[in-house]
Design an enzyme around this catalytic site. Structure first.
Site, mmCIF file in Angstrom:
data_model
loop_
_atom_site.group_PDB
_atom_site.id
_atom_site.type_symbol
_atom_site.label_atom_id
_atom_site.label_comp_id
_atom_site.label_asym_id
_atom_site.label_seq_id
_atom_site.Cartn_x
_atom_site.Cartn_y
_atom_site.Cartn_z
ATOM 1 N N GLY A 28 0.913 -1.168 0.003
ATOM 2 C CA GLY A 28 0.013 -0.161 -0.026
ATOM 3 C C GLY A 28 0.746 1.436 0.086
ATOM 4 O O GLY A 28 1.232 1.840 1.052
ATOM 5 N N LEU A 29 1.158 1.715 -1.398
ATOM 6 C CA LEU A 29 1.846 3.016 -1.312
ATOM 7 C C LEU A 29 1.180 4.282 -1.999
ATOM 8 O O LEU A 29 0.936 5.104 -1.153
ATOM 9 C CB LEU A 29 3.127 2.827 -2.245
ATOM 10 N N GLU A 47 -1.538 6.793 -3.046
ATOM 11 C CA GLU A 47 -2.455 7.558 -2.407
ATOM 12 C C GLU A 47 -3.208 8.655 -3.463
ATOM 13 O O GLU A 47 -2.604 8.731 -4.706
ATOM 14 C CB GLU A 47 -2.319 8.340 -1.063
ATOM 15 N N ILE A 101 -4.282 -0.544 -5.437
ATOM 16 C CA ILE A 101 -3.389 -1.559 -4.946
ATOM 17 C C ILE A 101 -3.764 -2.917 -5.567
ATOM 18 O O ILE A 101 -4.749 -3.305 -5.186
ATOM 19 C CB ILE A 101 -3.475 -1.542 -3.289
ATOM 20 N N ARG A 106 -4.021 -15.273 -42.907
ATOM 21 C CA ARG A 106 -5.071 -14.007 -43.494
ATOM 22 C C ARG A 106 -4.743 -13.734 -45.024
ATOM 23 O O ARG A 106 -3.646 -13.415 -45.233
ATOM 24 C CB ARG A 106 -5.132 -12.816 -42.589
ATOM 25 N N GLY A 126 -6.949 -5.861 -38.158
ATOM 26 C CA GLY A 126 -7.676 -4.906 -38.590
ATOM 27 C C GLY A 126 -9.123 -5.055 -37.624
ATOM 28 O O GLY A 126 -8.787 -5.011 -36.571
ATOM 29 N N GLU A 134 4.383 1.453 -11.380
ATOM 30 C CA GLU A 134 5.709 1.555 -10.797
ATOM 31 C C GLU A 134 6.830 2.295 -11.398
ATOM 32 O O GLU A 134 7.939 1.861 -11.589
ATOM 33 C CB GLU A 134 6.199 -0.269 -11.110
ATOM 34 N N THR A 188 6.034 5.986 -13.786
ATOM 35 C CA THR A 188 5.465 6.436 -15.074
ATOM 36 C C THR A 188 6.773 6.783 -15.988
ATOM 37 O O THR A 188 8.010 6.735 -15.596
ATOM 38 C CB THR A 188 4.814 7.910 -14.865
#
Length: 385
Positions: free
Chosen positions: A125-126, A128, A158, A274, A345, A369, A371
């Site tokens: 939990g980091l 906020e 989280i 294809r 496509g 983790e 940006t």
């Protein structure tokens, strides 16, 4: 001579996870994804395979391997599905690794055998609402009262925090001021067992992607845990979290490479089958060259995370290499997902196809983790700017 070829043990592991990903994950994960349902059976299988214990010593229930082994597993899983891969990545690097790196022996013996078995998940939990990239803006608090930490606050985004097998959440919280009241906040890390009175995993998010992964906001309302649940030194929570993120960026890079390579593999198969204007579309340079660029991105990104992992395991500085790996790999995943959707496509816009899941999933790889902008900042700083 520099040789990035895998040794026998690592290659055996890679093949084992590759087989699991294609035979067990691929046939069922689309349904989990569309139902936004956590794949408990797949997680249990990964636990029995020892994947959650890959980088930990056998004395704590681990496999006695290394962090690179974890990265190889994440790459193979990431080729098929990112939700399953991020469940493993977060369970190891964010759930169990903080206990292993910074816990005392009592904490390690209590928690690691459970977490490394995959029978339980830990979360970190980091982030906020007002502090993700700016983690120093943490507002969650913890104060000592009669031998207990009393925690109040909330966390956002989280992973692995609200499953039926979540048993631990590690929380960063402000525990006082440093420097004799000079205004610099002291951030510490505290172990919160699940369940604990006052702790709530709020309803899961409605996400664009990673829909078979578990993600919740968390709230802490006078949560009381023993003072012995302090993880590491008091006031070292922020510094310790930075170390965990440096390692985690290599793991996210590996997952991203898997996603990038998975897009290549799907496109190669599709371009051979294809047909348009009387020939397989892979015979046309417009498609062949697009896939060639996708392959080049995956190759370059893989080399970057291999190098970062090698530096880390050698005990050498790896912060810049980890940031570079995370940057180029996450961008490769996003770029390849976009190009793969174009190659397919209209079919690429249908959720039943893996490339559509990669298109929905890959953007978060440029955010979680650290940006893209944080990676650029770190690289510039490490370069001397």
């Amino acid at each position: 001579m520099i040789d990035f070829r895998l040794g026998d043990e690592h290659e055996t592991l890679r093949k084992t996870v590759e087989e699991f990903a294609h035979e067990e994950v691929a046939p069922v994960i689309g349904d989990f994804y569309e139902r936004e349902e956590f794949p408990y059976d797949l997680v249990a299988q990964m636990g029995r395979m020892g994947l959650f214990g890959l980088p930990f010593p056998e004395e704590y229930g681990g496999m006695g391997g290394d962090y690179f082994a974890l990265c190889l597993a994440l790459e193979e899983l990431g080729k098929v599905d990112q939700s399953v891969a991020i469940t493993l990545e977060a369970g190891v690097s964010l759930g169990a690794m903080p206990v292993y790196r910074f816990g005392n022996e009592v904490q390690k013996q209590e928690w690691l055998p459970l977490l490394t078995s995959g029978k339980a998940l830990g979360a970190f939990g980091l982030t906020e609402s007002g502090g993700g990239t700016d983690a120093g803006a943490t507002k969650t608090t913890a104060r000592l009262d009669d031998g207990h930490w009393v925690i109040n606050g909330s966390k956002q985004f989280i992973t692995n925090s609200g499953t039926d097998i979540t048993k631990l959440v590690t929380v960063t919280a402000v525990t006082g001021e440093q420097g004799g009241g000079q205004g610099k906040r002291e951030i510490s890390t505290i172990l919160v067992p699940v369940p604990t009175e006052g702790f709530t995993a709020e309803p899961a998010y409605n996400k664009v992607g990673w829909n078979a992964s578990d993600t919740h906001p968390l709230s802490f309302d006078d949560v009381r845990v023993p003072k012995e649940n302090l993880l590491g030194e008091r006031g070292r929570g922020y510094a310790n979290f930075l170390r965990i993120l440096d390692e985690g960026r290599i793991a996210i890079a590996a997952l991203s490479v898997g996603a990038a390579q998975g897009c290549v593999d799907e496109c190669v198969k599709y371009a051979k089958e294809r047909e348009a204007f009387g020939a397989a579309i892979g015979t046309y340079q417009a498609i062949a060259f697009k896939i060639a660029r996708m392959e080049a991105r995956a190759y370059a990104a893989r080399t970057a995370y291999y190098d970062a992992a090698a530096l880390m395991l050698a005990g050498k500085p790896f912060k810049k290499a980890a940031a570079i790996a995370k940057l180029v790999a996450s961008e490769a995943a996003m770029d390849n997902a976009r190009d793969a959707t174009q190659v397919f496509g209209g079919y690429g816009f249908m959720n039943e196809y893996p490339v559509a899941r990669h298109y929905r999933d890959s953007k978060i790889l440029e955010i979680g983790e650290g940006t893209t902008e944080v990676q650029l900042m770190l690289i510039a700083r490490e370069a001397g700017l």
